[in-house]
Design an enzyme around this catalytic site. Sequence first.
Site, PDB file in Angstrom:
ATOM      1  N   ASP A  59       0.849  -1.189   0.000  1.00  0.00           N
ATOM      2  CA  ASP A  59       0.000   0.000   0.000  1.00  0.00           C
ATOM      3  C   ASP A  59       0.885   1.240   0.000  1.00  0.00           C
ATOM      4  O   ASP A  59       1.658   1.469   0.930  1.00  0.00           O
ATOM      5  CB  ASP A  59      -0.896  -0.022   1.236  1.00  0.00           C
ATOM      6  CG  ASP A  59      -2.010   0.999   1.182  1.00  0.00           C
ATOM      7  OD1 ASP A  59      -1.777   2.100   0.658  1.00  0.00           O
ATOM      8  OD2 ASP A  59      -3.110   0.701   1.668  1.00  0.00           O
ATOM      9  N   SER A 109      -7.142   4.410  -0.561  1.00  0.00           N
ATOM     10  CA  SER A 109      -6.905   2.966  -0.506  1.00  0.00           C
ATOM     11  C   SER A 109      -8.170   2.129  -0.648  1.00  0.00           C
ATOM     12  O   SER A 109      -8.088   0.961  -1.024  1.00  0.00           O
ATOM     13  CB  SER A 109      -6.207   2.602   0.809  1.00  0.00           C
ATOM     14  OG  SER A 109      -4.930   3.178   0.885  1.00  0.00           O
ATOM     15  N   HIS A 170      -8.936  -2.599   7.954  1.00  0.00           N
ATOM     16  CA  HIS A 170      -8.452  -1.459   7.180  1.00  0.00           C
ATOM     17  C   HIS A 170      -8.932  -1.568   5.739  1.00  0.00           C
ATOM     18  O   HIS A 170      -9.211  -2.661   5.229  1.00  0.00           O
ATOM     19  CB  HIS A 170      -6.921  -1.403   7.240  1.00  0.00           C
ATOM     20  CG  HIS A 170      -6.332  -0.194   6.585  1.00  0.00           C
ATOM     21  ND1 HIS A 170      -6.112  -0.123   5.227  1.00  0.00           N
ATOM     22  CD2 HIS A 170      -5.918   0.988   7.086  1.00  0.00           C
ATOM     23  CE1 HIS A 170      -5.597   1.062   4.931  1.00  0.00           C
ATOM     24  NE2 HIS A 170      -5.473   1.753   6.036  1.00  0.00           N
ATOM     25  N   THR A 172      -7.433  -1.480   2.910  1.00  0.00           N
ATOM     26  CA  THR A 172      -6.662  -2.290   1.967  1.00  0.00           C
ATOM     27  C   THR A 172      -7.081  -3.749   1.952  1.00  0.00           C
ATOM     28  O   THR A 172      -7.385  -4.297   0.898  1.00  0.00           O
ATOM     29  CB  THR A 172      -5.158  -2.134   2.255  1.00  0.00           C
ATOM     30  OG1 THR A 172      -4.819  -0.750   2.187  1.00  0.00           O
ATOM     31  CG2 THR A 172      -4.324  -2.883   1.237  1.00  0.00           C
ATOM     32  N   GLU A 234      -4.342  -7.617  26.306  1.00  0.00           N
ATOM     33  CA  GLU A 234      -2.912  -7.336  26.477  1.00  0.00           C
ATOM     34  C   GLU A 234      -2.660  -6.031  27.228  1.00  0.00           C
ATOM     35  O   GLU A 234      -1.686  -5.913  27.968  1.00  0.00           O
ATOM     36  CB  GLU A 234      -2.239  -7.288  25.103  1.00  0.00           C
ATOM     37  CG  GLU A 234      -0.718  -7.218  25.138  1.00  0.00           C
ATOM     38  CD  GLU A 234      -0.109  -7.334  23.755  1.00  0.00           C
ATOM     39  OE1 GLU A 234       1.123  -7.470  23.670  1.00  0.00           O
ATOM     40  OE2 GLU A 234      -0.864  -7.285  22.758  1.00  0.00           O
ATOM     41  N   GLU A 329      -0.903  -8.249   3.853  1.00  0.00           N
ATOM     42  CA  GLU A 329      -0.010  -7.548   4.791  1.00  0.00           C
ATOM     43  C   GLU A 329      -0.017  -6.018   4.661  1.00  0.00           C
ATOM     44  O   GLU A 329      -0.348  -5.532   3.624  1.00  0.00           O
ATOM     45  CB  GLU A 329       1.442  -7.989   4.576  1.00  0.00           C
ATOM     46  CG  GLU A 329       1.556  -9.437   4.403  1.00  0.00           C
ATOM     47  CD  GLU A 329       2.971  -9.913   4.444  1.00  0.00           C
ATOM     48  OE1 GLU A 329       3.890  -9.113   4.663  1.00  0.00           O
ATOM     49  OE2 GLU A 329       3.151 -11.090   4.262  1.00  0.00           O
ATOM     50  N   ASP A 370      -1.383  -0.172  -4.388  1.00  0.00           N
ATOM     51  CA  ASP A 370      -2.686   0.426  -4.670  1.00  0.00           C
ATOM     52  C   ASP A 370      -2.536   1.856  -5.163  1.00  0.00           C
ATOM     53  O   ASP A 370      -3.326   2.333  -5.963  1.00  0.00           O
ATOM     54  CB  ASP A 370      -3.600   0.359  -3.448  1.00  0.00           C
ATOM     55  CG  ASP A 370      -2.985   0.986  -2.211  1.00  0.00           C
ATOM     56  OD1 ASP A 370      -1.774   1.276  -2.227  1.00  0.00           O
ATOM     57  OD2 ASP A 370      -3.710   1.180  -1.213  1.00  0.00           O
ATOM     58  N   HIS A 371      -1.504   2.529  -4.684  1.00  0.00           N
ATOM     59  CA  HIS A 371      -1.250   3.910  -5.102  1.00  0.00           C
ATOM     60  C   HIS A 371       0.168   4.252  -4.696  1.00  0.00           C
ATOM     61  O   HIS A 371       0.856   3.471  -4.026  1.00  0.00           O
ATOM     62  CB  HIS A 371      -2.235   4.881  -4.426  1.00  0.00           C
ATOM     63  CG  HIS A 371      -2.267   4.750  -2.941  1.00  0.00           C
ATOM     64  ND1 HIS A 371      -1.263   5.228  -2.123  1.00  0.00           N
ATOM     65  CD2 HIS A 371      -3.161   4.149  -2.116  1.00  0.00           C
ATOM     66  CE1 HIS A 371      -1.536   4.943  -0.870  1.00  0.00           C
ATOM     67  NE2 HIS A 371      -2.686   4.282  -0.826  1.00  0.00           N
ATOM     68  N   HIS A 446      -1.370  10.761  -0.585  1.00  0.00           N
ATOM     69  CA  HIS A 446      -1.052   9.800  -1.635  1.00  0.00           C
ATOM     70  C   HIS A 446      -0.519  10.531  -2.862  1.00  0.00           C
ATOM     71  O   HIS A 446      -0.673  11.738  -3.011  1.00  0.00           O
ATOM     72  CB  HIS A 446      -2.294   9.009  -2.028  1.00  0.00           C
ATOM     73  CG  HIS A 446      -2.839   8.159  -0.928  1.00  0.00           C
ATOM     74  ND1 HIS A 446      -4.032   7.496  -1.009  1.00  0.00           N
ATOM     75  CD2 HIS A 446      -2.338   7.855   0.297  1.00  0.00           C
ATOM     76  CE1 HIS A 446      -4.254   6.814   0.096  1.00  0.00           C
ATOM     77  NE2 HIS A 446      -3.241   7.022   0.911  1.00  0.00           N
TER      78      HIS A 446
END
EC number: 3.1.3.1
Length: 513
Positions: A59, A109, A170, A172, A234, A329, A370-371, A446
């Site tokens: 990405d 994205s 997200h 993406t 956590e 990823e 993607d960009h 971007h």
Amino acid sequence: MKALLILLLAQLYSASLVPEREKDPEYWRRQAQETLRNALRLQRLNQNVAKNLILFLGDGMGVSTVTAARILKGQLQQRQGEESLLEMDKFPFVALAKTYNTNAQVPDSAGTATAYLCGVKANEGTLGVSAGVTRDRCNTTKGQEVTSILRWAKEAGKAVGIVTTTRVTHATPSAAYAHSANRDWYSDGEMPPDALEGGCKDIARQLVENIPEIEVILGGGRKYMYPKNVSDVEYPHEEKHRGTRLDGRNLVQAWQEAKPRGKVAEYVWHRRGLLALNLSRVDFLLGELLHPRVPRHQRGALGGIPVLSWGAAAAAVASYSPKGAAASEGWCYPGKAKQALHEAVELDRAIGLATRLTSTQDTLSVVTADHSHVFTFGGYTPRGNPIFGLAPMQSDVDRKPFTSILYGNGPGYKIVAGERENVSAVDFAHADYQAQSAVPLRQETHGGEDVAVFARGPMAHLLHGVHEQNYIPHAMAYAACIGSNRGHCNAAARPATPLLLPFLGLLFLLLLC
């Protein structure tokens, strides 16, 4: 006289950087002839059916980022860097993809993810829907949903998956499974009342419900899976990490309960849990870390799992499926070039791992972005100049040094005492250093230029020249005989050579924003 002396010294220094073998014209002629022979071999096209599809998506990984990552890789190996090769550089077919959204010259994205995953261009900010959907307008969504190559693979009986170094909700990765008028509707806690009343679903819920038998889901963003104010497993004392859901649902539990009886579905939230699994006995794997993209120097702390570990886990689960798999990823550093480029090198290692586990005879691998971003490097740097270093000159306007890497806009714009910050007074090699930018913005934007598409394996030659970005999943589906375009399959298909691992493929989505 002083200027002449400086010029002479610069020329002598530059000459000393040239490797001895490169001074011989025959070196370059032999190299070119070998490249020519390799190119001629490509005339014998690989028209096998692709049993496996692998999509690596960086990405924001524009061409300038690819080049800088190549140099960094070489310099990490104690070389000058420019002559190095990334794993994607070894792919024989290269194309360019036009990244604009249907309503945006410079894309986001979500719209681009809809293009390279669903095969349809869309408006910015919208996921898995056609351009008939207006951002934020839930009531424009119905009937405008478009399906992704992940669903096409699943419907063909393949094992599939998503592996990401950002949150799994997200923009993406989520275009692989979600349909949303707004990329930010991670949970119902982020949705406006009219969208909830209109029956639109949040992205986390769609992850669990839309394609319930995704074999591998690895990434971050677990707070969107839990009821509002539920403490994080956590970080129980940190309010910002508490659950966000208004419907009171525990989507991790819902994910486990939705699996077929007799199937083993494992959830992990820490590196220790992942390493403790016997993956040969796992049918479905959901892993959600709070911090999936731990900085390079902190790996091993905070439960961080690097790209390769995620990818290896996905491949291991997939290897026990007779049909295949898919994964993704990502990373996002606001103007922090060092962190971003180190992650690009990590992606390169993941591509190398996939190359070793698969065969070009039946595995189509594609690497793209993607960009782009407004990232560049220049300044007439000499051969072997540290990629994060200074240009060998000062500005002839303000008489200050500058780094080779710069951004067109972003948070790196700094004025000190009415002048551009003197970078020699700061640690520009630090991982958190934000490279200087020309225009001040809280978030760097971007870029709008085309991005590269690298391809290798069956039907890789279909990716060539300049394409609309939405062409990518159509070419990949054609190669694998999935989706709607399968008329050629019975006549053209030839048996594929068995893989070292019997899986469909890994869909790797990396986030560089």
